[in-house]
Design a protein around this motif. Structure first.
Motif, short mmCIF file in Angstrom:
data_model
loop_
_atom_site.label_atom_id
_atom_site.label_comp_id
_atom_site.label_asym_id
_atom_site.label_seq_id
_atom_site.Cartn_x
_atom_site.Cartn_y
_atom_site.Cartn_z
N UNK A 102 -0.52 -1.21 -10.95
CA UNK A 102 -0.74 -2.64 -11.17
C UNK A 102 -0.32 -3.43 -9.94
N UNK A 103 0.85 -3.10 -9.39
CA UNK A 103 1.32 -3.79 -8.19
C UNK A 103 0.40 -3.49 -7.02
N UNK A 104 -0.12 -2.26 -6.97
CA UNK A 104 -1.01 -1.88 -5.88
C UNK A 104 -2.30 -2.67 -5.83
N UNK A 105 -2.67 -3.30 -6.95
CA UNK A 105 -3.87 -4.14 -6.96
C UNK A 105 -3.76 -5.30 -5.98
N UNK A 115 0.82 -1.22 0.00
CA UNK A 115 0.00 0.00 0.00
C UNK A 115 0.85 1.27 0.00
N UNK A 116 2.11 1.16 0.43
CA UNK A 116 2.98 2.34 0.49
C UNK A 116 3.83 2.51 -0.77
N UNK A 117 3.80 1.56 -1.67
CA UNK A 117 4.75 1.55 -2.77
C UNK A 117 4.52 2.66 -3.79
N UNK A 118 3.25 2.96 -4.09
CA UNK A 118 2.96 3.98 -5.09
C UNK A 118 3.57 5.31 -4.68
N UNK A 119 3.39 5.67 -3.41
CA UNK A 119 3.95 6.93 -2.92
C UNK A 119 5.47 6.90 -2.95
N UNK A 120 6.06 5.73 -2.67
CA UNK A 120 7.52 5.60 -2.68
C UNK A 120 8.07 5.79 -4.08
N UNK A 121 7.35 5.27 -5.08
CA UNK A 121 7.77 5.45 -6.47
C UNK A 121 7.65 6.92 -6.87
N UNK A 122 6.53 7.53 -6.52
CA UNK A 122 6.31 8.94 -6.86
C UNK A 122 7.37 9.83 -6.21
N UNK A 162 9.21 -4.20 -9.04
CA UNK A 162 9.04 -5.53 -9.63
C UNK A 162 9.33 -6.63 -8.61
N UNK A 163 10.34 -6.42 -7.79
CA UNK A 163 10.68 -7.42 -6.78
C UNK A 163 9.55 -7.60 -5.77
N UNK A 164 8.87 -6.51 -5.43
CA UNK A 164 7.71 -6.62 -4.53
C UNK A 164 6.58 -7.41 -5.20
N UNK A 165 6.39 -7.19 -6.50
CA UNK A 165 5.36 -7.91 -7.24
C UNK A 165 5.63 -9.42 -7.18
N UNK A 166 6.88 -9.78 -7.43
CA UNK A 166 7.26 -11.20 -7.38
C UNK A 166 7.05 -11.76 -5.98
N UNK A 167 7.40 -10.98 -4.96
CA UNK A 167 7.25 -11.43 -3.58
C UNK A 167 5.79 -11.75 -3.25
N UNK A 168 4.88 -10.89 -3.69
CA UNK A 168 3.46 -11.12 -3.42
C UNK A 168 2.99 -12.41 -4.08
N UNK A 169 3.32 -12.59 -5.35
CA UNK A 169 2.88 -13.78 -6.05
C UNK A 169 3.41 -15.05 -5.38
N UNK A 170 4.69 -15.05 -5.03
CA UNK A 170 5.28 -16.24 -4.42
C UNK A 170 4.67 -16.53 -3.05
N UNK A 171 4.31 -15.49 -2.32
CA UNK A 171 3.66 -15.67 -1.03
C UNK A 171 2.30 -16.36 -1.20
N UNK A 172 1.53 -15.90 -2.16
CA UNK A 172 0.22 -16.50 -2.41
C UNK A 172 0.36 -17.95 -2.84
#
Length: 230
Positions: free
Chosen positions: A192-195, A128-135, A145-155
């Motif tokens: 997309x990652x924020x979804x 939830x904090x990533x969008x602001x961090x990117x901005x 991208x690494x956070x995206x991969x982390x979420x998928x692997x966790x699920x």
């Protein structure tokens, strides 16, 4: 989950050799997935063995596993190369992910224990904090991208189905390579990652139907986003 290394017929793989092969496999896999090793680039097992501080055998075992993962390809008398990223594969990969990602998300919603749900709750707060961090310039697209991969692997892991997890990790690796190839052209990758926040929250709440619905929408959105920039 990494695919298990298997010994050749009539041979045994020692625990030490297995561990070194795992290390080589994971390091090579991650570099191939984020295109640090570029598509079509040759892979020299001698140089890799020296870089990783291991023997040639663990590296060769790792390369065999990566060939099964479709991340490298070996040609007789020519050597081993990182596979190319073929955009025509996008439809095939997405077709399978549309069937399996919702199944994994629903399974995680049904089966995850208290510790797993707390892990995913924490992950949702981070995402939830990533969008602001990117901005704010505090997070690169690569780190996102690494956070995206982390979420998928966790699920996948918390689906508690090792066969489903194995297939989806491999597919997500291939999908991530496609993402990396077009990353600089995507208008709102952070969105997309924020979804994942809503998806993780549905899993934590045990809402299998909602989790499956969100997972399907996410995979469909991935394919649509990539096609828009091709």
């Amino acid at each position: 989950m990494s695919a298990p290394t298997t010994a050749r017929a009539g041979q045994e793989t020692s625990p030490a050799a297995q561990s070194l092969a795992d290390v080589a496999y994971e390091r090579l896999r991650d570099r191939l997935v984020v295109l640090d090793i570029r598509p079509g680039e040759p892979l020299n097992d001698d140089l890799l063995a020296k870089e990783f501080g291991v023997g040639r055998t663990p590296v060769r075992e790792a390369l065999k596993r990566l060939e099964v993962d479709r991340l490298v390809v070996a040609y007789p008398r020519r050597g081993t190369f990182a596979t190319t990223v073929d955009m025509t594969d996008l439809g095939h990969i997405s077709e399978v992910r549309r069937a399996l990602e919702p199944a994994a998300a629903a399974a995680a919603a049904r089966r995850a224990g208290p510790a797993a749900r707390e892990e995913m709750r924490t992950l949702a707060r981070t995402v939830a904090t990533l969008h602001a961090a990117v901005d704010g310039g505090d997070l690169t697209q690569r780190e996102l991208m690494e956070h995206d991969v982390e979420v998928h692997r966790s699920i996948y892991r918390h689906s508690q189905n090792p066969y489903l997890q194995d297939v989806l990790v491999r597919l997500d690796n291939l999908a991530t390579r496609i993402w990396c190839l077009v990353l600089d052209r995507l208008p709102d990758f952070a969105g997309h990652v924020g979804e994942h926040v809503e998806l993780l929250e549905a899993i934590v709440a045990g809402d299998a139907d909602r989790a499956a619905e969100l997972a399907l929408a996410h995979v469909t959105g991935f394919e649509e986003s990539v096609r828009q920039v091709l």
